[in-house]
Each structure stands twice: as C-alpha cells, then as structure tokens.
Design a protein around this motif. Structure first.
Motif, PDB file in Angstrom:
ATOM      1  N   GLY A 202      -0.433  -3.032   0.692  1.00 61.71           N
ATOM      2  CA  GLY A 202      -1.281  -3.844  -0.184  1.00 61.71           C
ATOM      3  C   GLY A 202      -2.721  -3.892   0.328  1.00 61.71           C
ATOM      4  O   GLY A 202      -3.681  -3.757  -0.437  1.00 61.71           O
ATOM      5  N   GLU A 203      -2.862  -4.046   1.641  1.00 63.07           N
ATOM      6  CA  GLU A 203      -4.216  -4.103   2.238  1.00 63.07           C
ATOM      7  C   GLU A 203      -4.927  -2.759   2.102  1.00 63.07           C
ATOM      8  O   GLU A 203      -6.110  -2.699   1.765  1.00 63.07           O
ATOM      9  CB  GLU A 203      -4.116  -4.427   3.739  1.00 63.07           C
ATOM     10  N   ILE A 204      -4.190  -1.686   2.351  1.00 64.20           N
ATOM     11  CA  ILE A 204      -4.800  -0.352   2.265  1.00 64.20           C
ATOM     12  C   ILE A 204      -5.198  -0.074   0.812  1.00 64.20           C
ATOM     13  O   ILE A 204      -6.279   0.461   0.531  1.00 64.20           O
ATOM     14  CB  ILE A 204      -3.814   0.721   2.801  1.00 64.20           C
ATOM     15  N   ALA A 205      -4.346  -0.485  -0.102  1.00 66.33           N
ATOM     16  CA  ALA A 205      -4.629  -0.282  -1.529  1.00 66.33           C
ATOM     17  C   ALA A 205      -5.931  -1.000  -1.908  1.00 66.33           C
ATOM     18  O   ALA A 205      -6.809  -0.417  -2.561  1.00 66.33           O
ATOM     19  CB  ALA A 205      -3.456  -0.793  -2.366  1.00 66.33           C
ATOM     20  N   SER A 206      -6.067  -2.264  -1.477  1.00 60.98           N
ATOM     21  CA  SER A 206      -7.284  -3.031  -1.809  1.00 60.98           C
ATOM     22  C   SER A 206      -8.520  -2.337  -1.255  1.00 60.98           C
ATOM     23  O   SER A 206      -9.554  -2.268  -1.926  1.00 60.98           O
ATOM     24  CB  SER A 206      -7.235  -4.432  -1.205  1.00 60.98           C
ATOM     25  N   ALA A 207      -8.396  -1.816  -0.034  1.00 65.60           N
ATOM     26  CA  ALA A 207      -9.559  -1.171   0.598  1.00 65.60           C
ATOM     27  C   ALA A 207     -10.038   0.028  -0.225  1.00 65.60           C
ATOM     28  O   ALA A 207     -11.217   0.364  -0.207  1.00 65.60           O
ATOM     29  CB  ALA A 207      -9.197  -0.733   2.015  1.00 65.60           C
ATOM     30  N   HIS A 208      -9.111   0.675  -0.938  1.00 66.92           N
ATOM     31  CA  HIS A 208      -9.479   1.864  -1.727  1.00 66.92           C
ATOM     32  C   HIS A 208      -9.659   1.531  -3.205  1.00 66.92           C
ATOM     33  O   HIS A 208      -9.948   2.433  -3.999  1.00 66.92           O
ATOM     34  CB  HIS A 208      -8.394   2.945  -1.571  1.00 66.92           C
ATOM     35  N   GLY A 209      -9.441   0.277  -3.583  1.00 66.08           N
ATOM     36  CA  GLY A 209      -9.518  -0.071  -5.007  1.00 66.08           C
ATOM     37  C   GLY A 209      -8.427   0.598  -5.819  1.00 66.08           C
ATOM     38  O   GLY A 209      -8.619   0.957  -6.989  1.00 66.08           O
ATOM     39  N   LYS A 210      -7.257   0.787  -5.194  1.00 68.39           N
ATOM     40  CA  LYS A 210      -6.121   1.432  -5.864  1.00 68.39           C
ATOM     41  C   LYS A 210      -4.925   0.484  -5.843  1.00 68.39           C
ATOM     42  O   LYS A 210      -4.944  -0.540  -5.159  1.00 68.39           O
ATOM     43  CB  LYS A 210      -5.770   2.742  -5.130  1.00 68.39           C
ATOM     44  N   SER A 211      -3.876   0.828  -6.579  1.00 68.87           N
ATOM     45  CA  SER A 211      -2.670  -0.009  -6.580  1.00 68.87           C
ATOM     46  C   SER A 211      -1.760   0.369  -5.404  1.00 68.87           C
ATOM     47  O   SER A 211      -1.924   1.431  -4.786  1.00 68.87           O
ATOM     48  CB  SER A 211      -1.909   0.184  -7.897  1.00 68.87           C
ATOM     49  N   TRP A 212      -0.790  -0.490  -5.144  1.00 67.23           N
ATOM     50  CA  TRP A 212       0.177  -0.169  -4.075  1.00 67.23           C
ATOM     51  C   TRP A 212       0.922   1.131  -4.394  1.00 67.23           C
ATOM     52  O   TRP A 212       1.208   1.935  -3.504  1.00 67.23           O
ATOM     53  CB  TRP A 212       1.167  -1.330  -3.862  1.00 67.23           C
ATOM     54  N   ALA A 213       1.219   1.347  -5.699  1.00 61.35           N
ATOM     55  CA  ALA A 213       1.971   2.558  -6.082  1.00 61.35           C
ATOM     56  C   ALA A 213       1.119   3.811  -5.853  1.00 61.35           C
ATOM     57  O   ALA A 213       1.606   4.813  -5.305  1.00 61.35           O
ATOM     58  CB  ALA A 213       2.404   2.448  -7.545  1.00 61.35           C
ATOM     59  N   GLN A 214      -0.142   3.744  -6.255  1.00 61.97           N
ATOM     60  CA  GLN A 214      -1.026   4.900  -6.027  1.00 61.97           C
ATOM     61  C   GLN A 214      -1.164   5.185  -4.530  1.00 61.97           C
ATOM     62  O   GLN A 214      -1.224   6.341  -4.117  1.00 61.97           O
ATOM     63  CB  GLN A 214      -2.413   4.620  -6.621  1.00 61.97           C
ATOM     64  N   THR A 215      -1.200   4.120  -3.736  1.00 63.43           N
ATOM     65  CA  THR A 215      -1.348   4.283  -2.285  1.00 63.43           C
ATOM     66  C   THR A 215      -0.113   4.977  -1.704  1.00 63.43           C
ATOM     67  O   THR A 215      -0.225   5.882  -0.869  1.00 63.43           O
ATOM     68  CB  THR A 215      -1.584   2.904  -1.634  1.00 63.43           C
ATOM     69  N   ILE A 216       1.064   4.586  -2.186  1.00 59.96           N
ATOM     70  CA  ILE A 216       2.286   5.242  -1.681  1.00 59.96           C
ATOM     71  C   ILE A 216       2.333   6.700  -2.141  1.00 59.96           C
ATOM     72  O   ILE A 216       2.706   7.592  -1.373  1.00 59.96           O
ATOM     73  CB  ILE A 216       3.556   4.494  -2.152  1.00 59.96           C
ATOM     74  N   ILE A 217       1.960   6.952  -3.378  1.00 62.66           N
ATOM     75  CA  ILE A 217       1.990   8.345  -3.870  1.00 62.66           C
ATOM     76  C   ILE A 217       1.028   9.204  -3.028  1.00 62.66           C
ATOM     77  O   ILE A 217       1.348  10.324  -2.628  1.00 62.66           O
ATOM     78  CB  ILE A 217       1.649   8.403  -5.372  1.00 62.66           C
ATOM     79  N   ARG A 218      -0.133   8.635  -2.734  1.00 61.01           N
ATOM     80  CA  ARG A 218      -1.121   9.345  -1.905  1.00 61.01           C
ATOM     81  C   ARG A 218      -0.538   9.634  -0.515  1.00 61.01           C
ATOM     82  O   ARG A 218      -0.720  10.709   0.040  1.00 61.01           O
ATOM     83  CB  ARG A 218      -2.369   8.468  -1.823  1.00 61.01           C
ATOM     84  N   TRP A 219       0.168   8.646   0.026  1.00 67.50           N
ATOM     85  CA  TRP A 219       0.819   8.839   1.346  1.00 67.50           C
ATOM     86  C   TRP A 219       1.809  10.017   1.282  1.00 67.50           C
ATOM     87  O   TRP A 219       1.816  10.877   2.157  1.00 67.50           O
ATOM     88  CB  TRP A 219       1.527   7.538   1.743  1.00 67.50           C
TER      89      TRP A 219
END
Ligand SMILES: NC(=O)c1ccc[n+]([C@@H]2O[C@H](COP(=O)([O-])OP(=O)(O)OC[C@H]3O[C@@H](n4cnc5c(N)ncnc54)[C@H](OP(=O)(O)O)[C@@H]3O)[C@@H](O)[C@H]2O)c1
Length: 273
Positions: A202-219
C-alpha cells in the motif's frame, strides 16, 4: 501499448502480461474477453475445466484480431490424463475455441492419485509436432512433482503455479531457474483474498500514485513472471494493463519479496486430484 514478451526455453515468445478467465461465467465470457481485447490484452489464459473456452473462442473470432497477434493457453483437466485421452481432450478444447492450435497447452495439475502425469506428459511433444500447440508446459508441478517430469528429458516451457507476494514458491524456484522454465504466476493478486493494500505494498503504491494491484503486477513483471490477472470489470482490466509507466526500485521489489510467509490462497497440488 506493446506488452513486453519473454523468450521461452523452446525459442518461442510469450506476452508477459495477459488476461485470465478462471471463474468467469461461461455466459459472460464472450463479453468479458471482448472487453479485455479492446483494452489491449492479446494473451488469454483459459482451461477446459473453466467451461468457458467457447466464449473465449467467440470473442476472438468476433474481434477480427489476426491469430498471430494472439497468444491463447488452455489446459488439460485432471480426468483426461493419459496419452490417448489427452489427445482427445486437446481436440475438444480446440473445437470449442474455434482454433486449429493453441499457443500453449498445459497439464493442469499433477494429480498424484492418478499417477499418470508422466505418461501424459510424454505424449505432449507429439501435440507440438502435429501443430496442435506451439509450446507445452505444466501447471501446479511444484518441487514435489516437477522432478518426475524433468526425468523424462522433455523440459516444460512454463510452470503455471500459484505465486503472489506471500507465496512465492521458494522451494520450487531453484528447479525452474536451473531449467529456464518460466514462472506463470496464477492468483497473481492473491485472488483478492489477502489484504495486500494494508501491507508495505500500500505504501509503495501511494509513492508511485498506483493501486496495490498495479504495484503487485509490476512486481511480477520485474521478477520475470508471466502474469494474467483476472477481472470481470473493464475499469480494473484497464488498470491492470496500465503498468508500464512506472518502475519499482530494487529496494521496493525486495520489500515485497519480504512478504513471503508460505500462505497459499488456494489448492495444494498434493490434494487436487
Ligand atoms: N493453473 C491453475 O491451477 C490456476 C488456478 C487459478 C488461476 N489460474 C489462472 O490465473 C488467472 C489469475 O488468477 P485468479 O483469477 O485466480 O486470481 P487473481 O487474478 O489473483 O485475482 C482475481 C481477483 O482479484 C480481483 N481484482 C482484479 N483486478 C483488481 C484490481 N485492480 N483491484 C482490485 N481487485 C482486483 C478480481 O475481482 P473482479 O473480477 O471483480 O475485478 C478477482 O476477485 C486465472 O484467471 C486463471 O487464468 C490458474
């Protein structure tokens, strides 16, 4: 947007981001896959047991998209193992999909109680030779079941296996790396059963202005996984496709890696027969 491709160990390429249709209602599949194709997905992951191959096929036919721009995977269900039976099952899947070949055909589960996944696997290269599938692979073959497959000398191009931040297949990974077998991450978002927004994600997502789902997909993408999140909702499909304009730092990838806790969200291959 052009989705990056990965090169498989058989020399073929696969779009790294696709769209999965597990639990997509057969009645709604044509509409949902049409939405996904319109959003831009060109890689569809289905299976005989999902009961929606016909809907996938209708959406593909209606789309007018050239066959060679699409990547379609389907899977052999557990009650169709065996050399002759699996050939019949593949023929039925192709008929339902309205295709003369799929791009990837997988054994869906090892089904240890049936004890014939090795015989089944030994038949798979002939389907490739006959042009019924371009590549062959397995699904849910973890460190307990993959060695028997590797002993045949026929190396799967992929292993489609449950994989998300809290369950990363730590024990199976060395075998996959050794044989250059790509990880196809199923349940890439934890099937919505884990509150990932409430973790470091959630924190990483906020830092990038993305959602938690987008952050996991990116990972997943940065970890080299093939990934095909499922959504019935066109906005979330588009969100899940919009993951190529940001990058996680090495530290952020490592922080997400740190969420591993051995927590599956779905079936253990030892128990799915
Ligand atoms: N080989 C196997 O044994 C196996 C097993 C399971 C899955 N798979 C494959 O892997 C694909 C993906 O896995 P999966 O479908 O199990 O789970 P998943 O993609 O991890 O999660 C799907 C769930 O997440 C929700 N979701 C999707 N995008 C979202 C977003 N941006 N924000 C919030 N929620 C979101 C979906 O709800 P909505 O639909 O309401 O958006 C759905 O409830 C499957 O469709 C299938 O192709 C293979």
């Amino acid at each position: 947007m052009t989705v990056p491709t990965l090169t498989l160990n058989d020399g073929k390429t696969i779009p790294q981001l696709g769209f999965g249709v597990f639990k997509v209602d057969p009645e709604e599949t044509e509409r949902i896959v049409t939405d996904a194709l319109e959003v831009g997905y060109r890689h569809i992951d289905t299976a005989a047991v999902y009961g929606n191959e016909e809907g996938v096929g209708r959406a593909i036919a209606k789309s007018g998209i050239a066959r060679d721009e699409l990547f379609v995977t389907t899977k052999l269900w557990n009650d169709r193992h065996g050399a002759d039976e699996s050939k019949r099952a593949l023929g039925e899947s192709l008929e339902k999909l309205g295709l003369d070949h799929v791009d990837l055909y997988l054994i869906h589960w090892p089904t240890p109680e049936n004890n014939n996944s090795v015989e089944t696997w030994e038949a798979f290269p002939s389907y490739r030779d006959q042009g019924l599938t371009t590549s062959i692979g397995v699904s849910n073959f973890d460190h307990r079941y993959l060695p028997q497959i590797l002993d045949t000398g026929i190396i799967p191009a992929v292993d489609q296996i449950e994989c998300h931040p809290q369950f990363q297949q730590i024990e199976t990974r060395p075998l996959l790396t050794e044989h250059d077998i790509k990880v196809e991450a199923w349940g890439p978002l934890g099937q919505g059963k884990v509150d990932y927004a409430d973790t470091v994600i959630g924190e990483i997502a906020s830092a990038h202005g993305k959602s938690w789902a987008q952050t996991i997909i990116r990972w997943h993408l940065q970890r080299g996984h093939v990934v095909f999140p499922k959504s019935n909702n066109r906005d979330r499909m588009a969100q899940n496709f919009d993951v190529f304009d940001f990058e996680l730092t090495t530290a952020e990838v490592a922080a997400i890696d740190g969420l591993e806790n051995g927590g599956r969200v779905s079936g253990d291959p030892a128990e799915v027969n």
